[in-house]
Design a protein around this motif. Structure first.
Motif, PDB file in Angstrom:
ATOM      1  N   PHE A  54      -9.064  29.613  -0.488  1.00 43.39           N
ATOM      2  CA  PHE A  54      -8.583  28.836   0.657  1.00 43.39           C
ATOM      3  C   PHE A  54      -7.306  29.390   1.305  1.00 43.39           C
ATOM      4  O   PHE A  54      -6.506  29.835   0.728  1.00 43.39           O
ATOM      5  N   GLY A  55      -7.287  29.650   2.510  1.00 42.59           N
ATOM      6  CA  GLY A  55      -6.143  29.899   3.283  1.00 42.59           C
ATOM      7  C   GLY A  55      -5.256  28.751   3.518  1.00 42.59           C
ATOM      8  O   GLY A  55      -5.768  27.850   4.327  1.00 42.59           O
ATOM      9  N   ILE A  56      -4.016  28.407   3.169  1.00 40.10           N
ATOM     10  CA  ILE A  56      -3.453  27.360   3.511  1.00 40.10           C
ATOM     11  C   ILE A  56      -2.292  27.532   4.462  1.00 40.10           C
ATOM     12  O   ILE A  56      -1.108  28.285   4.096  1.00 40.10           O
ATOM     13  N   HIS A  57      -2.408  27.057   5.573  1.00 47.85           N
ATOM     14  CA  HIS A  57      -1.395  27.390   6.571  1.00 47.85           C
ATOM     15  C   HIS A  57       0.003  26.737   6.329  1.00 47.85           C
ATOM     16  O   HIS A  57      -0.056  25.371   5.611  1.00 47.85           O
ATOM     17  N   PRO A  58       1.218  26.923   7.021  1.00 45.05           N
ATOM     18  CA  PRO A  58       2.268  26.189   6.805  1.00 45.05           C
ATOM     19  C   PRO A  58       2.253  24.666   7.036  1.00 45.05           C
ATOM     20  O   PRO A  58       2.641  23.948   6.165  1.00 45.05           O
TER      21      PRO A  58
END
Length: 376
Positions: A54-58
């Motif tokens: 998963f990419g977890i953005h700020p």
């Protein structure tokens, strides 16, 4: 599930959450932290542990901080930096805007193993106590309009489960039974005509970003030490051999990633999105107010890597609104949630769908020229 009484600050409620994915578990955690009683119903027979990264953005990292999961995320996540968009011959067209995002937000995008994030969500729910995840349960609607029911081997019937509940949350994915039963308007999954593949290579490539070709693309990201997450879209590839052949003459390390990893571990799925967009993520008519989160509300293509992020943002916004208004103020809470999340999530879904079309064009010369004009 009874509801305690008292002033607005002390009043607690009860909820049924349908779906034990990222959005469902995060919603259950937020409600438990607010003191609500929660039952989570999941159609699968056991916890899900499939998937890669998963990419977890700020912004989603902030949501996890508010849900008490920020430390668990940072313990295992890796930053995503220094990634480019390339042509199949390896020529760099542009840099992904990761450094600009990091400068603006004050923290980098993070990548985390999907199974680890799911384990962390489960662990936090267990730590909070008071929630049982009931597997093998499905949701439906009876012939009598507006009457809810659940099926499965559980000891309780759907009517028993909803008795006394203040809120029903549909977190049951793109094929959401809650959405189909309780929301009108014809919004449903639509095919895009593309097939996506994802997998994990057992080595670090050191080359990250996306490579865009004619009608297909290939992406690589870090995920944890010694491993690389990869994903690809090829409309015509239906077997592992065809996928490997489609990228056989692309730049290193793409052919090596596909040659050196076991196809039995790859995941293949048809790309779909939810269309048309829902006019509301909530519904107060009927026996129990309903809110949708995650893919049940706005399933999108994976091109922007925002699926998990939007589910986490939904869960945090919904539970924050519910905690602020209490069970007696659910109509206002659901309006606040819909107002905060619907347009934002639907803009992301539209942007992701647009990017999918852009990356898979059959005549890429103009696209590549335009990409080359982007700032670094």
């Amino acid at each position: 599930m009874g509801v305690s009484t008292g002033g607005k600050g002390a009043e607690k409620g009860s909820a049924v959450v349908v779906g034990a994915g990222v959005g469902g578990l995060a919603t259950a955690i937020g409600l438990r932290r607010a003191g609500w009683e929660v039952a989570v119903l999941e159609r699968r027979a056991e916890p899900e542990r499939y998937g890669t990264a998963f990419g977890i953005h700020p912004a989603a990292q902030t949501a996890l901080d508010r849900l008490g999961l920020g430390d668990a995320l940072r313990a295992r996540a890796v930053p995503y930096r220094d990634a480019q968009i390339r042509r199949p011959d390896g020529r760099v067209l542009a840099a992904l805007p990761l450094e600009r995002i990091e400068r603006k937000e004050g923290r980098p995008e993070l990548l985390i193993s999907r199974p680890y994030l799911m384990d962390a969500l489960h662990a936090e729910l267990i730590r909070l106590g008071g929630t049982e995840i009931e597997y093998g349960r499905t949701y439906g609607a009876s012939a009598a309009r507006g009457t809810d029911r659940f099926t499965g081997a559980d000891r309780l019937t759907g009517a028993d489960r909803l008795t006394g509940a203040d809120l029903l949350v549909g977190a049951d994915g793109i094929n959401s039974a809650v959405r189909a039963a309780r929301f009108e308007g014809g919004s449903r999954p639509r095919e895009l005509g593309s097939t996506a593949w994802i997998g994990t290579a057992g080595f670090e490539t050191g080359v990250y970003g996306e490579t865009w070709g004619r009608g297909r693309f290939f992406g690589m990201t870090p995920v944890e030490p010694g491993r690389t997450n990869w994903y690809a879209t090829v409309p015509e590839a239906t077997t592992a051999e065809e996928l490997r052949a489609a990228f056989a003459d692309w730049h290193d390390p793409i052919p090596r990633v596909l040659a050196d990893t076991d196809p039995q571990t790859w995941i293949r799925y048809r790309m779909r999105h939810l269309f048309p967009a829902l006019p509301s993520f909530t519904r107060t008519a009927g026996p129990v107010p309903v809110a949708l989160v995650g893919d049940a509300a706005h399933a999108m293509t994976p091109n922007l890597g925002q699926g998990a992020c939007t589910a986490l943002l939904d869960a945090e916004a919904l539970t924050r609104a519910v905690a602020a208004h209490g069970p007696g103020g659910l109509p206002a809470a659901l309006r606040a949630y819909d107002g905060e999340r619907r347009r934002s999530a639907q803009r992301v879904a539209f942007g992701s769908r647009t990017l999918h079309r852009f990356t898979t064009v059959r005549r890429p010369a103009l696209r590549d020229a335009l990409i080359g004009l982007l700032p670094g």
